[in-house]
Design an enzyme around this catalytic site. Structure first.
Site, PDB file in Angstrom:
ATOM      1  N   ASP A   1      -9.944  -4.715  -2.893  1.00 33.73           N
ATOM      2  CA  ASP A   1     -11.123  -4.901  -3.753  1.00 33.73           C
ATOM      3  C   ASP A   1     -10.779  -4.789  -5.238  1.00 33.73           C
ATOM      4  O   ASP A   1     -11.674  -4.616  -6.072  1.00 33.73           O
ATOM      5  CB  ASP A   1     -12.205  -3.862  -3.411  1.00 33.73           C
ATOM      6  CG  ASP A   1     -11.777  -2.455  -3.800  1.00 33.73           C
ATOM      7  OD1 ASP A   1     -10.559  -2.222  -4.008  1.00 33.73           O
ATOM      8  OD2 ASP A   1     -12.656  -1.579  -3.913  1.00 33.73           O
TER       9      ASP A   1
ATOM     10  N   GLY B   1      -9.884  -0.810   0.647  1.00 32.24           N
ATOM     11  CA  GLY B   1      -9.810  -2.233   0.966  1.00 32.24           C
ATOM     12  C   GLY B   1      -9.315  -3.053  -0.217  1.00 32.24           C
ATOM     13  O   GLY B   1      -9.173  -2.539  -1.334  1.00 32.24           O
TER      14      GLY B   1
ATOM     15  N   SER C   1      -9.529  -2.409  -6.763  1.00 32.04           N
ATOM     16  CA  SER C   1      -9.795  -1.078  -7.344  1.00 32.04           C
ATOM     17  C   SER C   1      -8.554  -0.474  -8.002  1.00 32.04           C
ATOM     18  O   SER C   1      -8.663   0.352  -8.906  1.00 32.04           O
ATOM     19  CB  SER C   1     -10.355  -0.117  -6.289  1.00 32.04           C
ATOM     20  OG  SER C   1      -9.505  -0.062  -5.169  1.00 32.04           O
TER      21      SER C   1
ATOM     22  N   ASN D   1       1.200   5.699  -7.681  1.00 30.46           N
ATOM     23  CA  ASN D   1       1.053   4.465  -8.469  1.00 30.46           C
ATOM     24  C   ASN D   1       1.625   4.568  -9.879  1.00 30.46           C
ATOM     25  O   ASN D   1       2.022   3.561 -10.463  1.00 30.46           O
ATOM     26  CB  ASN D   1      -0.430   4.092  -8.588  1.00 30.46           C
ATOM     27  CG  ASN D   1      -1.002   3.598  -7.267  1.00 30.46           C
ATOM     28  OD1 ASN D   1      -0.264   3.089  -6.430  1.00 30.46           O
ATOM     29  ND2 ASN D   1      -2.294   3.785  -7.078  1.00 30.46           N
TER      30      ASN D   1
ATOM     31  N   HIS E   1      10.582  -4.186   1.210  1.00 37.35           N
ATOM     32  CA  HIS E   1      11.604  -3.418   0.476  1.00 37.35           C
ATOM     33  C   HIS E   1      12.924  -4.188   0.379  1.00 37.35           C
ATOM     34  O   HIS E   1      13.916  -3.639  -0.091  1.00 37.35           O
ATOM     35  CB  HIS E   1      11.802  -2.047   1.123  1.00 37.35           C
ATOM     36  CG  HIS E   1      10.607  -1.149   0.953  1.00 37.35           C
ATOM     37  ND1 HIS E   1      10.515   0.114   1.510  1.00 37.35           N
ATOM     38  CD2 HIS E   1       9.448  -1.322   0.271  1.00 37.35           C
ATOM     39  CE1 HIS E   1       9.348   0.659   1.185  1.00 37.35           C
ATOM     40  NE2 HIS E   1       8.678  -0.192   0.443  1.00 37.35           N
TER      41      HIS E   1
ATOM     42  N   ARG F   1       3.712  -5.210  -4.008  1.00 37.79           N
ATOM     43  CA  ARG F   1       3.324  -3.800  -3.825  1.00 37.79           C
ATOM     44  C   ARG F   1       1.909  -3.550  -4.347  1.00 37.79           C
ATOM     45  O   ARG F   1       1.155  -2.763  -3.774  1.00 37.79           O
ATOM     46  CB  ARG F   1       4.334  -2.898  -4.554  1.00 37.79           C
ATOM     47  CG  ARG F   1       4.098  -1.423  -4.297  1.00 37.79           C
ATOM     48  CD  ARG F   1       5.294  -0.605  -4.742  1.00 37.79           C
ATOM     49  NE  ARG F   1       5.150   0.791  -4.408  1.00 37.79           N
ATOM     50  CZ  ARG F   1       5.071   1.782  -5.286  1.00 37.79           C
ATOM     51  NH1 ARG F   1       5.098   1.505  -6.590  1.00 37.79           N
ATOM     52  NH2 ARG F   1       4.952   3.022  -4.893  1.00 37.79           N
TER      53      ARG F   1
ATOM     54  N   HIS G   1      -0.979  -1.696  -2.290  1.00 42.78           N
ATOM     55  CA  HIS G   1      -1.654  -0.482  -2.779  1.00 42.78           C
ATOM     56  C   HIS G   1      -3.135  -0.734  -3.044  1.00 42.78           C
ATOM     57  O   HIS G   1      -3.933   0.199  -2.996  1.00 42.78           O
ATOM     58  CB  HIS G   1      -0.941   0.051  -4.023  1.00 42.78           C
ATOM     59  CG  HIS G   1       0.309   0.797  -3.680  1.00 42.78           C
ATOM     60  ND1 HIS G   1       0.806   1.838  -4.443  1.00 42.78           N
ATOM     61  CD2 HIS G   1       1.162   0.677  -2.638  1.00 42.78           C
ATOM     62  CE1 HIS G   1       1.915   2.300  -3.877  1.00 42.78           C
ATOM     63  NE2 HIS G   1       2.159   1.603  -2.797  1.00 42.78           N
ATOM     64  N   ASP G   2      -3.489  -1.982  -3.323  1.00 45.37           N
ATOM     65  CA  ASP G   2      -4.912  -2.300  -3.449  1.00 45.37           C
ATOM     66  C   ASP G   2      -5.576  -2.228  -2.069  1.00 45.37           C
ATOM     67  O   ASP G   2      -6.589  -1.551  -1.881  1.00 45.37           O
ATOM     68  CB  ASP G   2      -5.081  -3.703  -4.066  1.00 45.37           C
ATOM     69  CG  ASP G   2      -6.545  -4.030  -4.360  1.00 45.37           C
ATOM     70  OD1 ASP G   2      -7.329  -3.080  -4.560  1.00 45.37           O
ATOM     71  OD2 ASP G   2      -6.904  -5.217  -4.404  1.00 45.37           O
TER      72      ASP G   2
HETATM   73  C1  HEM Z   1       5.602   1.825   5.189  1.00 48.50           C
HETATM   74  C2  HEM Z   1       5.270   2.642   4.226  1.00 48.50           C
HETATM   75  C3  HEM Z   1       5.751   2.493   2.830  1.00 48.50           C
HETATM   76  C4  HEM Z   1       6.249   3.464   2.036  1.00 48.50           C
HETATM   77  C5  HEM Z   1       6.373   4.935   2.406  1.00 48.50           C
HETATM   78  C6  HEM Z   1       6.617   2.867   0.791  1.00 48.50           C
HETATM   79  C7  HEM Z   1       7.126   3.553  -0.290  1.00 48.50           C
HETATM   80  C8  HEM Z   1       7.598   2.966  -1.434  1.00 48.50           C
HETATM   81  C9  HEM Z   1       8.168   3.683  -2.544  1.00 48.50           C
HETATM   82  C10 HEM Z   1       8.322   5.183  -2.632  1.00 48.50           C
HETATM   83  C11 HEM Z   1       8.569   2.766  -3.458  1.00 48.50           C
HETATM   84  C12 HEM Z   1       9.277   3.043  -4.773  1.00 48.50           C
HETATM   85  C13 HEM Z   1       8.303   3.511  -5.818  1.00 48.50           C
HETATM   86  C14 HEM Z   1       9.055   3.996  -7.036  1.00 48.50           C
HETATM   87  O1  HEM Z   1       9.484   5.149  -7.012  1.00 48.50           O
HETATM   88  O2  HEM Z   1       9.249   3.220  -7.987  1.00 48.50           O
HETATM   89  C15 HEM Z   1       8.239   1.468  -2.938  1.00 48.50           C
HETATM   90  C16 HEM Z   1       8.491   0.293  -3.578  1.00 48.50           C
HETATM   91  C17 HEM Z   1       8.063  -0.924  -3.120  1.00 48.50           C
HETATM   92  N1  HEM Z   1       7.308  -1.146  -1.998  1.00 48.50           N
HETATM   93 FE1  HEM Z   1       6.873   0.168  -0.551  1.00 48.50          FE
HETATM   94  N2  HEM Z   1       6.355   1.534   0.845  1.00 48.50           N
HETATM   95  C18 HEM Z   1       5.813   1.255   2.070  1.00 48.50           C
HETATM   96  C19 HEM Z   1       5.358   0.026   2.504  1.00 48.50           C
HETATM   97  C20 HEM Z   1       5.308  -1.085   1.718  1.00 48.50           C
HETATM   98  C21 HEM Z   1       4.580  -2.281   2.045  1.00 48.50           C
HETATM   99  C22 HEM Z   1       3.676  -2.449   3.255  1.00 48.50           C
HETATM  100  C23 HEM Z   1       4.809  -3.157   1.035  1.00 48.50           C
HETATM  101  C24 HEM Z   1       4.268  -4.551   0.848  1.00 48.50           C
HETATM  102  C25 HEM Z   1       3.931  -5.347   1.825  1.00 48.50           C
HETATM  103  C26 HEM Z   1       5.701  -2.517   0.114  1.00 48.50           C
HETATM  104  C27 HEM Z   1       6.240  -3.110  -0.993  1.00 48.50           C
HETATM  105  C28 HEM Z   1       7.051  -2.479  -1.910  1.00 48.50           C
HETATM  106  C29 HEM Z   1       7.727  -3.163  -2.982  1.00 48.50           C
HETATM  107  C30 HEM Z   1       7.785  -4.670  -3.166  1.00 48.50           C
HETATM  108  C31 HEM Z   1       8.334  -2.187  -3.752  1.00 48.50           C
HETATM  109  C32 HEM Z   1       9.133  -2.411  -5.054  1.00 48.50           C
HETATM  110  C33 HEM Z   1       8.146  -2.418  -6.207  1.00 48.50           C
HETATM  111  C34 HEM Z   1       8.728  -2.782  -7.559  1.00 48.50           C
HETATM  112  O3  HEM Z   1       9.890  -3.160  -7.651  1.00 48.50           O
HETATM  113  O4  HEM Z   1       7.967  -2.707  -8.533  1.00 48.50           O
HETATM  114  N3  HEM Z   1       5.961  -1.258   0.533  1.00 48.50           N
HETATM  115  N4  HEM Z   1       7.639   1.623  -1.709  1.00 48.50           N
END
Ligand code: HEM
Length: 359
Positions: free
Chosen positions: A74, A72, A76, A96, A195, A62, A66-67
């Site tokens: 980078d 980009g 940041s 974040n 996810h 993640r 987010h980076d």
């Molecule tokens: C498509 C749009 C996306 C949305 C709206 C989204 C949203 C979120 C949200 C709300 C969380 C939970 C944050 C929290 O409350 O702790 C999360 C967790 C996570 N997201 Fe996404 N996400 C998206 C796409 C992605 C992408 C593209 C990746 C990586 C390629 C990603 C990887 C992750 C991972 C691995 C977690 C778990 C993080 C942890 O356990 O520390 N997500 N995401």
């Protein structure tokens, strides 16, 4: 090969060369001569942290996302808000903070490469390598990471708010958000498959289980009722205030395994966010979801490819940016070298850091 087939092959080669040329100038093995141990040292730090807490893997994946989506890839996202500054850095923006975690593990990886080859490996590359290592440690497919990213000097809370998709996003929102980063709708669906591991805080989904608009029971109809009741047990009403640190796994079928069960869950109304459920609301997106339900191998391969593509977004290379020495702080300004461009900066590192949050 017939001459027609030969022509086609040549055209295909040219197209792929053009596509690669159009991309950022990153190279696999970028540090082979300048810091040959970099990837091994970084992998060792991630593996050690993973043995202690497997959550480090999703956290790094993640972090890279987010980076890359904000200014980009980078680095940041790693910059700290300058103490006393009125402008906060990306990492302190709501998408974040507090959810991004394990910045300390990134510091450890960076320290390891700095000890071996000072001033060579960028923080942006460290994160890209760590994300790949997180995928592999969780059971996903490994891939070679093109490197050579340089670090940016600016990190602004507002950029994170503007460019990171919220969990309430619709299918159209998500496609638009990813298209703006040169990623396709399919890339979006496959990257959402991240996810399959990791956790979420309650406030990312409680709108779906309490007072959801236009319902009698307050539950989002696209969420399984049984799952909603389970989630209510984990996140009581107002848990955002009372239990702000409570988290729950996002893929309840296999929460720590990098597999295709996220998509299986989705098709059973077990997607945790509205943005997850949204992937079933559009025929083309749903077809992609179903293809990953049918074939885990396809998902694993396409995920690796999409990570490489995501890792190219808006990168700085060559002499752009800098190799940050401490991922949390931009390098002190070299007054002589930058006086013409940055006449408003003075020589101390704190004033250059101030610029990070304020520019
Ligand atoms: C498509 C749009 C996306 C949305 C709206 C989204 C949203 C979120 C949200 C709300 C969380 C939970 C944050 C929290 O409350 O702790 C999360 C967790 C996570 N997201 Fe996404 N996400 C998206 C796409 C992605 C992408 C593209 C990746 C990586 C390629 C990603 C990887 C992750 C991972 C691995 C977690 C778990 C993080 C942890 O356990 O520390 N997500 N995401």
């Amino acid at each position: 090969m017939s001459s027609a087939a030969m022509k086609l092959a040549v055209v295909a080669a040219l197209i792929s060369a053009a596509a690669v040329g159009a991309r950022a100038c990153l190279d696999v093995g970028f540090y082979d001569t300048t810091c040959p141990t970099a990837e091994t040292l970084i992998q060792q730090v991630v593996a050690a942290a993973f043995r202690n807490d497997s959550g480090v893997a999703p956290a790094m994946i993640r972090m890279h996302f987010h980076d890359c989506f904000v200014r980009g890839c980078d680095g940041s996202v790693l910059i700290d808000t300058v103490p006393g500054s009125t402008t906060r850095a990306e990492k302190d923006a709501a998408p974040n903070n507090p959810s991004l975690r394990f910045f300390d593990v990134i510091d450890r990886a960076k320290s390891a490469v700095e000890a071996a080859c000072p001033g060579v490996v960028s923080c942006a590359d460290v994160v890209a390598f760590m994300a790949r290592d997180g995928v592999v440690l969780s059971g996903g497919l490994g891939y070679q990471v093109p490197a050579g990213r340089r670090d940016g000097r600016t990190s602004l809370e507002d950029d994170a708010l503007n460019f990171l998709p919220p969990p309430t996003s619709t299918a159209a929102d998500l496609v638009a958000n990813f298209t703006a980063k040169n990623l396709t709708a399919e890339d979006m669906v496959v990257l959402s498959g991240a996810h399959t591991i990791g956790v979420s805080h309650c406030d990312s989904f409680t709108n779906r289980i309490y007072n959801f608009p236009n319902t009698t029971d307050g539950i989002d109809p696209s969420l399984s009722k049984a799952y909603a009741f389970l989630l209510k047990g984990i996140c009581p009403p107002n848990s955002n205030q009372t239990f702000p640190t409570t988290t729950t796994f996002m893929d309840i079928l296999t929460p720590t395994k990098f597999d295709n069960r996220y998509y299986v869950g989705l098709t059973n109304n077990l997607g945790l966010f509205q943005s997850d459920a949204a992937l079933l609301t559009d025929a083309a997106l749903k077809a992609t979801v179903n293809s990953f339900v049918r074939s885990e191998a396809t998902f694993r391969l396409k995920f690796a490819r999409a990570m490489i593509k995501m890792g190219q977004i808006g990168v700085l290379s060559g002499t752009q940016g800098e190799i940050r020495l401490n991922c949390r702080v931009v390098n002190p300004v070299n007054v002589t070298a930058t006086a013409a461009d940055d006449h408003h900066l003075t020589s101390s590192s704190s004033s250059s850091s101030d610029e990070v949050a304020a520019s």
